[in-house]
Design a protein around this motif. Structure first.
Motif, short mmCIF file in Angstrom:
data_model
loop_
_atom_site.label_atom_id
_atom_site.label_comp_id
_atom_site.label_asym_id
_atom_site.label_seq_id
_atom_site.Cartn_x
_atom_site.Cartn_y
_atom_site.Cartn_z
N MET A 65 34.50 46.96 29.17
CA MET A 65 35.25 46.04 30.01
C MET A 65 34.46 45.74 31.30
O MET A 65 33.82 46.62 31.86
N HIS A 66 34.56 44.51 31.75
CA HIS A 66 33.92 44.08 32.99
C HIS A 66 34.97 43.42 33.86
O HIS A 66 35.82 42.70 33.37
N GLN A 67 34.88 43.69 35.16
CA GLN A 67 35.90 43.19 36.08
C GLN A 67 35.28 42.27 37.12
O GLN A 67 34.23 42.56 37.68
N CYS A 68 35.95 41.15 37.37
CA CYS A 68 35.51 40.22 38.41
C CYS A 68 35.78 40.84 39.77
O CYS A 68 36.90 41.28 40.05
N TYR A 69 34.78 40.88 40.64
CA TYR A 69 34.96 41.51 41.94
C TYR A 69 35.63 40.58 42.93
O TYR A 69 35.97 40.98 44.03
N TYR A 70 35.84 39.31 42.55
CA TYR A 70 36.59 38.39 43.42
C TYR A 70 38.10 38.53 43.20
O TYR A 70 38.85 38.66 44.14
N CYS A 71 38.52 38.45 41.93
CA CYS A 71 39.96 38.41 41.66
C CYS A 71 40.44 39.55 40.76
O CYS A 71 41.60 39.59 40.40
N GLU A 72 39.54 40.46 40.39
CA GLU A 72 39.87 41.65 39.61
C GLU A 72 40.33 41.36 38.19
O GLU A 72 40.93 42.20 37.54
N GLN A 73 40.03 40.15 37.69
CA GLN A 73 40.34 39.82 36.30
C GLN A 73 39.38 40.57 35.38
O GLN A 73 38.22 40.79 35.73
N LEU A 74 39.86 40.98 34.20
CA LEU A 74 39.05 41.76 33.27
C LEU A 74 38.48 40.89 32.15
O LEU A 74 39.14 39.97 31.68
N PHE A 75 37.26 41.23 31.70
CA PHE A 75 36.59 40.49 30.64
C PHE A 75 35.97 41.46 29.65
O PHE A 75 35.54 42.55 30.03
N ASP A 76 35.89 41.03 28.38
CA ASP A 76 35.34 41.89 27.32
C ASP A 76 33.81 41.94 27.35
O ASP A 76 33.23 42.95 26.98
N SER A 77 33.18 40.86 27.79
CA SER A 77 31.72 40.82 27.76
C SER A 77 31.16 40.38 29.11
O SER A 77 31.84 39.73 29.90
N LYS A 78 29.91 40.74 29.35
CA LYS A 78 29.23 40.32 30.57
C LYS A 78 29.12 38.80 30.61
O LYS A 78 29.22 38.19 31.67
N GLU A 79 28.89 38.19 29.45
CA GLU A 79 28.75 36.73 29.40
C GLU A 79 30.02 36.05 29.87
O GLU A 79 29.98 35.10 30.65
N ALA A 80 31.18 36.55 29.43
CA ALA A 80 32.46 35.97 29.86
C ALA A 80 32.64 36.16 31.36
O ALA A 80 33.12 35.26 32.06
#
Length: 42
Positions: free
Chosen positions: A1-16
């Motif tokens: 899992m990867h998390q956006c440091y702006y809005c803390e939304q989670l993503f499955d891949s680095k590309e996303a």
């Protein structure tokens, strides 16, 4: 899992995550442009 440091939304891949973070950088750039336009009008 990867998390956006702006809005803390989670993503499955680095590309996303990278695709998503571009949205924030575009918003930041647009905000700066708008601020400059406001200052020029005053």
């Amino acid at each position: 899992m990867h998390q956006c440091y702006y809005c803390e939304q989670l993503f499955d891949s680095k590309e996303a995550l990278y695709d998503h973070v571009e949205v924030h950088s575009d918003l930041e750039r647009n905000n700066e442009i708008n601020e400059r336009k406001k200052q020029e009008k005053q």
